[in-house]
Design a protein around this motif. Sequence first.
Motif, PDB file in Angstrom:
ATOM      1  N   ILE A 174      68.271  24.922   0.244  1.00  0.00           N
ATOM      2  CA  ILE A 174      70.045  24.312   0.627  1.00  0.00           C
ATOM      3  C   ILE A 174      70.351  25.671   0.231  1.00  0.00           C
ATOM      4  N   PRO A 175      71.127  26.058   1.299  1.00  0.00           N
ATOM      5  CA  PRO A 175      72.687  26.943   1.648  1.00  0.00           C
ATOM      6  C   PRO A 175      72.835  27.702   0.150  1.00  0.00           C
ATOM      7  N   TYR A 176      72.813  28.602  -0.125  1.00  0.00           N
ATOM      8  CA  TYR A 176      73.369  29.657  -1.355  1.00  0.00           C
ATOM      9  C   TYR A 176      73.989  31.011  -1.000  1.00  0.00           C
ATOM     10  N   THR A 177      74.997  31.073  -1.952  1.00  0.00           N
ATOM     11  CA  THR A 177      75.366  32.656  -1.624  1.00  0.00           C
ATOM     12  C   THR A 177      75.546  33.696  -2.756  1.00  0.00           C
ATOM     13  N   GLU A 178      75.227  34.567  -3.385  1.00  0.00           N
ATOM     14  CA  GLU A 178      75.180  35.240  -4.481  1.00  0.00           C
ATOM     15  C   GLU A 178      76.774  36.462  -4.081  1.00  0.00           C
ATOM     16  N   ASN A 179      77.348  36.257  -2.913  1.00  0.00           N
ATOM     17  CA  ASN A 179      78.632  36.691  -2.576  1.00  0.00           C
ATOM     18  C   ASN A 179      79.509  36.125  -3.058  1.00  0.00           C
ATOM     19  N   PRO A 180      80.401  36.032  -3.260  1.00  0.00           N
ATOM     20  CA  PRO A 180      81.741  34.825  -3.607  1.00  0.00           C
ATOM     21  C   PRO A 180      82.888  35.012  -2.114  1.00  0.00           C
ATOM     22  N   LEU A 181      82.745  35.889  -1.585  1.00  0.00           N
ATOM     23  CA  LEU A 181      83.040  35.974   0.063  1.00  0.00           C
ATOM     24  C   LEU A 181      82.428  35.640   1.435  1.00  0.00           C
ATOM     25  N   ASP A 182      81.253  35.584   0.750  1.00  0.00           N
ATOM     26  CA  ASP A 182      80.425  34.378   1.606  1.00  0.00           C
ATOM     27  C   ASP A 182      81.319  32.814   1.890  1.00  0.00           C
ATOM     28  N   CYS A 183      80.953  32.755   0.924  1.00  0.00           N
ATOM     29  CA  CYS A 183      81.081  31.036   0.347  1.00  0.00           C
ATOM     30  C   CYS A 183      82.907  30.843   1.148  1.00  0.00           C
ATOM     31  N   LEU A 184      82.905  31.769   1.012  1.00  0.00           N
ATOM     32  CA  LEU A 184      84.293  31.293   2.259  1.00  0.00           C
ATOM     33  C   LEU A 184      84.351  31.228   3.783  1.00  0.00           C
ATOM     34  N   GLN A 185      83.228  31.510   4.256  1.00  0.00           N
ATOM     35  CA  GLN A 185      83.303  31.756   5.434  1.00  0.00           C
ATOM     36  C   GLN A 185      83.216  30.361   6.039  1.00  0.00           C
ATOM     37  N   ASP A 186      83.885  30.224   7.326  1.00  0.00           N
ATOM     38  CA  ASP A 186      83.530  28.988   8.137  1.00  0.00           C
ATOM     39  C   ASP A 186      82.331  28.158   7.857  1.00  0.00           C
ATOM     40  N   GLY A 187      83.108  26.903   7.992  1.00  0.00           N
ATOM     41  CA  GLY A 187      80.797  26.084   7.770  1.00  0.00           C
ATOM     42  C   GLY A 187      79.988  26.287   6.790  1.00  0.00           C
ATOM     43  N   PHE A 188      80.872  27.096   5.908  1.00  0.00           N
ATOM     44  CA  PHE A 188      79.192  27.418   4.618  1.00  0.00           C
ATOM     45  C   PHE A 188      79.130  25.857   4.548  1.00  0.00           C
ATOM     46  N   LEU A 189      80.522  25.272   3.499  1.00  0.00           N
ATOM     47  CA  LEU A 189      80.568  24.373   3.232  1.00  0.00           C
ATOM     48  C   LEU A 189      79.786  23.142   4.046  1.00  0.00           C
ATOM     49  N   GLN A 190      79.705  23.346   5.432  1.00  0.00           N
ATOM     50  CA  GLN A 190      79.156  22.195   5.844  1.00  0.00           C
ATOM     51  C   GLN A 190      78.033  22.182   5.556  1.00  0.00           C
ATOM     52  N   LYS A 191      77.380  23.505   6.398  1.00  0.00           N
ATOM     53  CA  LYS A 191      76.142  23.285   6.625  1.00  0.00           C
ATOM     54  C   LYS A 191      75.383  22.955   4.695  1.00  0.00           C
ATOM     55  N   VAL A 192      75.948  23.397   3.632  1.00  0.00           N
ATOM     56  CA  VAL A 192      75.545  22.908   2.311  1.00  0.00           C
ATOM     57  C   VAL A 192      75.380  21.298   2.244  1.00  0.00           C
ATOM     58  N   LYS A 193      76.405  20.820   2.765  1.00  0.00           N
ATOM     59  CA  LYS A 193      76.944  19.044   2.528  1.00  0.00           C
ATOM     60  C   LYS A 193      75.219  18.540   3.696  1.00  0.00           C
ATOM     61  N   VAL A 194      75.550  19.474   4.972  1.00  0.00           N
ATOM     62  CA  VAL A 194      74.475  18.690   5.520  1.00  0.00           C
ATOM     63  C   VAL A 194      72.595  19.004   5.279  1.00  0.00           C
ATOM     64  N   ALA A 195      72.491  19.772   4.556  1.00  0.00           N
ATOM     65  CA  ALA A 195      70.853  20.302   4.164  1.00  0.00           C
ATOM     66  C   ALA A 195      70.935  18.962   2.904  1.00  0.00           C
ATOM     67  N   LEU A 196      71.708  19.046   1.370  1.00  0.00           N
ATOM     68  CA  LEU A 196      72.264  17.293   0.613  1.00  0.00           C
ATOM     69  C   LEU A 196      72.273  16.282   1.434  1.00  0.00           C
ATOM     70  N   ARG A 197      72.378  16.226   2.348  1.00  0.00           N
ATOM     71  CA  ARG A 197      71.981  14.984   2.695  1.00  0.00           C
ATOM     72  C   ARG A 197      71.047  14.491   3.608  1.00  0.00           C
ATOM     73  N   ALA A 198      70.323  15.877   3.791  1.00  0.00           N
ATOM     74  CA  ALA A 198      69.391  15.415   4.553  1.00  0.00           C
ATOM     75  C   ALA A 198      67.908  15.271   3.246  1.00  0.00           C
ATOM     76  N   LYS A 199      68.546  15.253   2.146  1.00  0.00           N
ATOM     77  CA  LYS A 199      67.728  14.768   0.621  1.00  0.00           C
ATOM     78  C   LYS A 199      68.043  13.895  -0.138  1.00  0.00           C
ATOM     79  N   GLY A 200      69.048  12.767   0.777  1.00  0.00           N
ATOM     80  CA  GLY A 200      69.720  11.500   0.493  1.00  0.00           C
ATOM     81  C   GLY A 200      70.937  12.240  -0.874  1.00  0.00           C
ATOM     82  N   ILE A 201      71.558  13.200  -0.945  1.00  0.00           N
ATOM     83  CA  ILE A 201      72.691  12.698  -1.650  1.00  0.00           C
ATOM     84  C   ILE A 201      74.257  13.188  -0.711  1.00  0.00           C
ATOM     85  N   GLU A 202      74.681  12.634  -0.653  1.00  0.00           N
ATOM     86  CA  GLU A 202      75.905  12.626  -0.344  1.00  0.00           C
ATOM     87  C   GLU A 202      76.852  11.843  -0.597  1.00  0.00           C
TER      88      GLU A 202
END
Length: 202
Positions: A174-202
């Motif tokens: 599951i994507p994550y970042t230890e840098n707060p600025l990185d979580c503001l990047q375009d597409g970051f939240l979408q990548k997290v949701k895709v990874a969670l969806r693959a585990k049945g979480i949506e």
Amino acid sequence: MSKISKAGRAVGIYGCFTETGEPSEARATAAKVETCPLCMKPLKEKHRLICAHAFCAACLVRSVGRLGRQCPVCQKALIVVGDQPEGKMTVTHLKDCFGIDYGNIMYKIPSGIQTEAHPNPGKPFTGIQTTAWLPYSPEGQEVLKLLQRAFEQKLVFTVAATNGAADRVVFTGIPYTENPLDCLQDGFLQKVKVALRAKGIE
């Protein structure tokens, strides 16, 4: 979507456990290799459901497409559970000097002893203590709720075998970042949701 479980020898998609005429030694040898009750092959990218049945990830995805969100063996609702050791996830709402709101996630899983679900049962593993960040936007809060569900279902971390050193707790992809600025990047939240969806979480 996919979800997960643990199974023995089953007859067909809806089969039950059954005895065969095989000698006991042959049955004992076969029992060492977990097979998927859908494709009848050794489990590949094993997904285990709360009902205790297990399937190959790809087989479970196909099953959900045909049968919906239910276990293809017992028809119980699909709830994925992982092998994440016991630990804590705490969230703090923070605002930086520019007025940007963040969700700060603290993960802490102490070191311990591996269970049968881990690579080397009975041996120690090294825990993890780390921080992750999400924007505290409506979408960020939605993703946070999904991450909390994933953590409760033991899907965020696992124990990975290492060469020589003690096995250790790692993220499950599951994507994550230890840098707060990185979580503001375009597409970051979408990548997290895709990874969670693959585990049945949506």
